[in-house]
Design a protein around this motif. Structure first.
Motif, PDB file in Angstrom:
ATOM      1  N   PHE A  96      48.258  45.828 -26.625  1.00 38.23           N
ATOM      2  CA  PHE A  96      49.096  44.243 -26.934  1.00 38.23           C
ATOM      3  C   PHE A  96      47.624  43.295 -26.981  1.00 38.23           C
ATOM      4  O   PHE A  96      46.943  43.317 -26.203  1.00 38.23           O
ATOM      5  N   GLU A  97      47.911  42.321 -27.691  1.00 36.21           N
ATOM      6  CA  GLU A  97      47.118  40.945 -27.592  1.00 36.21           C
ATOM      7  C   GLU A  97      47.992  39.767 -26.918  1.00 36.21           C
ATOM      8  O   GLU A  97      49.047  39.532 -27.490  1.00 36.21           O
ATOM      9  N   THR A  98      47.443  39.453 -26.054  1.00 35.36           N
ATOM     10  CA  THR A  98      48.128  38.253 -25.143  1.00 35.36           C
ATOM     11  C   THR A  98      47.751  36.822 -26.158  1.00 35.36           C
ATOM     12  O   THR A  98      46.699  36.490 -26.403  1.00 35.36           O
ATOM     13  N   PHE A 153      42.989  39.915 -24.322  1.00 29.13           N
ATOM     14  CA  PHE A 153      43.036  38.459 -24.287  1.00 29.13           C
ATOM     15  C   PHE A 153      41.894  37.871 -24.837  1.00 29.13           C
ATOM     16  O   PHE A 153      40.719  38.449 -25.135  1.00 29.13           O
ATOM     17  N   ASN A 154      42.187  36.668 -25.515  1.00 27.39           N
ATOM     18  CA  ASN A 154      40.946  36.039 -26.287  1.00 27.39           C
ATOM     19  C   ASN A 154      40.174  35.101 -24.912  1.00 27.39           C
ATOM     20  O   ASN A 154      40.705  34.401 -24.296  1.00 27.39           O
ATOM     21  N   ALA A 155      38.741  35.033 -25.280  1.00 20.29           N
ATOM     22  CA  ALA A 155      37.877  34.297 -24.491  1.00 20.29           C
ATOM     23  C   ALA A 155      37.209  33.495 -25.499  1.00 20.29           C
ATOM     24  O   ALA A 155      36.580  33.728 -26.558  1.00 20.29           O
ATOM     25  N   ILE A 177      38.416  42.369 -23.834  1.00 23.57           N
ATOM     26  CA  ILE A 177      38.356  40.938 -24.126  1.00 23.57           C
ATOM     27  C   ILE A 177      37.967  40.868 -25.419  1.00 23.57           C
ATOM     28  O   ILE A 177      37.282  41.383 -26.141  1.00 23.57           O
ATOM     29  N   GLU A 178      38.464  39.777 -26.127  1.00 25.78           N
ATOM     30  CA  GLU A 178      38.340  39.499 -27.678  1.00 25.78           C
ATOM     31  C   GLU A 178      37.347  38.331 -27.818  1.00 25.78           C
ATOM     32  O   GLU A 178      37.753  37.175 -27.265  1.00 25.78           O
ATOM     33  N   ILE A 179      36.254  38.553 -28.556  1.00 28.18           N
ATOM     34  CA  ILE A 179      35.407  37.649 -28.667  1.00 28.18           C
ATOM     35  C   ILE A 179      35.094  37.233 -29.822  1.00 28.18           C
ATOM     36  O   ILE A 179      35.336  38.119 -30.972  1.00 28.18           O
ATOM     37  N   LEU A 211      35.739  42.674 -31.104  1.00 30.42           N
ATOM     38  CA  LEU A 211      34.810  41.608 -31.941  1.00 30.42           C
ATOM     39  C   LEU A 211      35.912  41.114 -32.828  1.00 30.42           C
ATOM     40  O   LEU A 211      36.408  41.936 -33.679  1.00 30.42           O
ATOM     41  N   ASP A 212      36.542  39.714 -32.421  1.00 32.19           N
ATOM     42  CA  ASP A 212      37.772  39.422 -33.154  1.00 32.19           C
ATOM     43  C   ASP A 212      37.298  38.588 -34.596  1.00 32.19           C
ATOM     44  O   ASP A 212      36.178  38.135 -34.933  1.00 32.19           O
ATOM     45  N   ASP A 213      38.365  38.395 -35.387  1.00 29.23           N
ATOM     46  CA  ASP A 213      38.057  37.803 -36.780  1.00 29.23           C
ATOM     47  C   ASP A 213      36.765  38.124 -37.593  1.00 29.23           C
ATOM     48  O   ASP A 213      36.117  37.548 -38.354  1.00 29.23           O
ATOM     49  N   ILE A 229      36.461  46.521 -33.534  1.00 31.94           N
ATOM     50  CA  ILE A 229      36.255  45.542 -34.508  1.00 31.94           C
ATOM     51  C   ILE A 229      37.738  44.983 -35.150  1.00 31.94           C
ATOM     52  O   ILE A 229      38.314  45.963 -35.590  1.00 31.94           O
ATOM     53  N   LYS A 230      38.190  43.778 -34.949  1.00 34.30           N
ATOM     54  CA  LYS A 230      39.329  43.539 -35.629  1.00 34.30           C
ATOM     55  C   LYS A 230      39.077  42.664 -37.248  1.00 34.30           C
ATOM     56  O   LYS A 230      38.371  41.581 -37.140  1.00 34.30           O
ATOM     57  N   ILE A 231      39.631  43.205 -37.829  1.00 32.60           N
ATOM     58  CA  ILE A 231      39.331  42.842 -39.321  1.00 32.60           C
ATOM     59  C   ILE A 231      40.155  41.567 -39.540  1.00 32.60           C
ATOM     60  O   ILE A 231      41.383  41.687 -39.284  1.00 32.60           O
ATOM     61  N   ALA A 265      43.278  46.230 -37.937  1.00 33.59           N
ATOM     62  CA  ALA A 265      43.691  45.583 -38.937  1.00 33.59           C
ATOM     63  C   ALA A 265      44.541  44.407 -38.538  1.00 33.59           C
ATOM     64  O   ALA A 265      45.512  44.743 -37.962  1.00 33.59           O
ATOM     65  N   GLU A 266      44.309  43.247 -38.731  1.00 34.76           N
ATOM     66  CA  GLU A 266      45.184  42.054 -37.977  1.00 34.76           C
ATOM     67  C   GLU A 266      45.747  41.324 -39.224  1.00 34.76           C
ATOM     68  O   GLU A 266      45.526  41.313 -40.468  1.00 34.76           O
ATOM     69  N   GLY A 267      47.139  41.039 -38.966  1.00 38.91           N
ATOM     70  CA  GLY A 267      47.972  40.189 -39.842  1.00 38.91           C
ATOM     71  C   GLY A 267      48.605  41.226 -40.895  1.00 38.91           C
ATOM     72  O   GLY A 267      48.784  40.750 -42.155  1.00 38.91           O
TER      73      GLY A 267
HETATM   74 CA    CA Z   1      42.107  37.445 -30.969  1.00 42.55          CA
END
Ligand code: CA
Ligand code: C2E
Ligand code: CA
Ligand code: CA
Length: 276
Positions: A57-59, A113-115, A145-147, A175-177, A196-198, A232-234
């Protein structure tokens, strides 16, 4: 505009004044959001198409204010960064994340979670994170941790050593975005990244545009070479999901699987824990 006694005009009108006033009241309300229980954490599932189960899960922070209603993170996160409140906000989200992960223990999930860049660069941040992580007694790989790439621009060396400390504790680094920042390839080479989050912007047009498809293919290939996972996001539609999995990415986060949900909705979604 208002006419001054000398007959010239000053740049002031009521609309602008109201805007500033609203912004001011919003900022004040945000600072009270934690103590007034308005700042909540939602959790968005991350789904593995191979094992056909939710693996994490992502918070995501949510702010529901009595006067202003629901304020999106795209609005209150930058506000919090500007005012310095991001420090409290981030610690609140961290606490929610750890407590949630603890309550889900034994299910083999990773909760991320996002930092904010600002938090990551703060001197005491990593020590604080590790002390809370230990306090909860969380097992390895239960937290990520998502950076974002922007957070790395400034001081790659400093960030790299900070992240290595976290990794030693069993905390994963996402690694976010990915693809939206600059010189991402350097980061991939240098940083201890697990996944890696695309970014959603690539997924949006993956069904219709060959370029987007090629970019996703390239990221997946690169990640595989570097021994990293890809999320893959979204992903909003079945067509997008099919494109993404055909490109070799089996970890999915998006409305097609589920929107971010509150904690009470999580268990019904997961069902009973599988017997080992
Ligand atoms: Ca994120
Ligand atoms: P993000 O980290 O890239 O988070 C993913 C965003 O995409 C979330 O928006 C999520 O609700 C949204 N999303 C996920 N799947 C889909 C989909 O299929 N379609 C669409 N249209 N959207 C989808 P959200 O919750 O509004 O958060 C926006 C951004 O605010 C986040 O982007 C993150 O950068 C920031 N943020 C949220 N919570 C926190 C937090 O606790 N700390 C920090 N520092 N930033 C946060
Ligand atoms: Ca993202
Ligand atoms: Ca984003």
């Amino acid at each position: 505009a208002k006419q001054t006694h000398r007959g010239s005009y000053v740049l002031f009108n009521e609309d602008h004044g109201n805007q500033i006033d609203r912004q001011f009241r919003l900022e004040r309300a945000l600072k009270l959001s934690i103590e007034s229980d308005e700042l909540l954490c939602y959790f968005q599932p991350q789904y593995d198409c191979n094992s056909e189960r939710i693996v994490g899960f992502e918070t995501l922070a949510r702010w529901k204010n009595a006067e202003f209603g629901m304020i999106p993170p795209s609005q209150f996160i930058p506000m919090a960064e500007k005012s310095g409140f991001i420090k409290e906000l981030g610690r609140h989200v961290m606490e929610c994340t750890f407590a949630f992960a603890k309550s889900m223990e034994g299910r083999g999930l990773t909760v991320s979670f996002n930092a904010s860049p600002m938090e990551l660069l703060e001197v005491n941040y990593i020590d604080y994170l590790i002390s809370r992580y230990r306090f909860y007694g969380l097992s390895p790989n239960s937290i990520a941790i998502e950076i974002t790439e922007s957070s790395l621009m400034e001081s790659l060396e400093k960030i790299t050593s900070k992240l290595q400390i976290l990794k030693k504790q069993g905390i994963q680094i996402y690694l976010d975005d990915f693809g939206t920042g600059f010189s991402s390839l350097t980061y991939l080479k240098t940083l201890p990244i697990d996944a890696i989050k695309i970014d959603k912007s690539f997924i949006d047009e993956i069904v219709t545009k060959d370029v987007e498809k090629d970019i996703v293919l390239m990221i997946v290939g690169l990640a595989r070479r570097l021994n990293m996972e890809v999320i893959a996001e979204g992903v909003e539609t079945e067509e997008q999901l099919n494109c993404v999995t055909r490109a070799g990415c089996h970890l999915i986060q998006g409305y097609f699987i589920s929107r971010p949900i509150c904690q009470s909705e999580v268990l019904p979604l997961l069902g009973q824990p599988k017997k080992q």
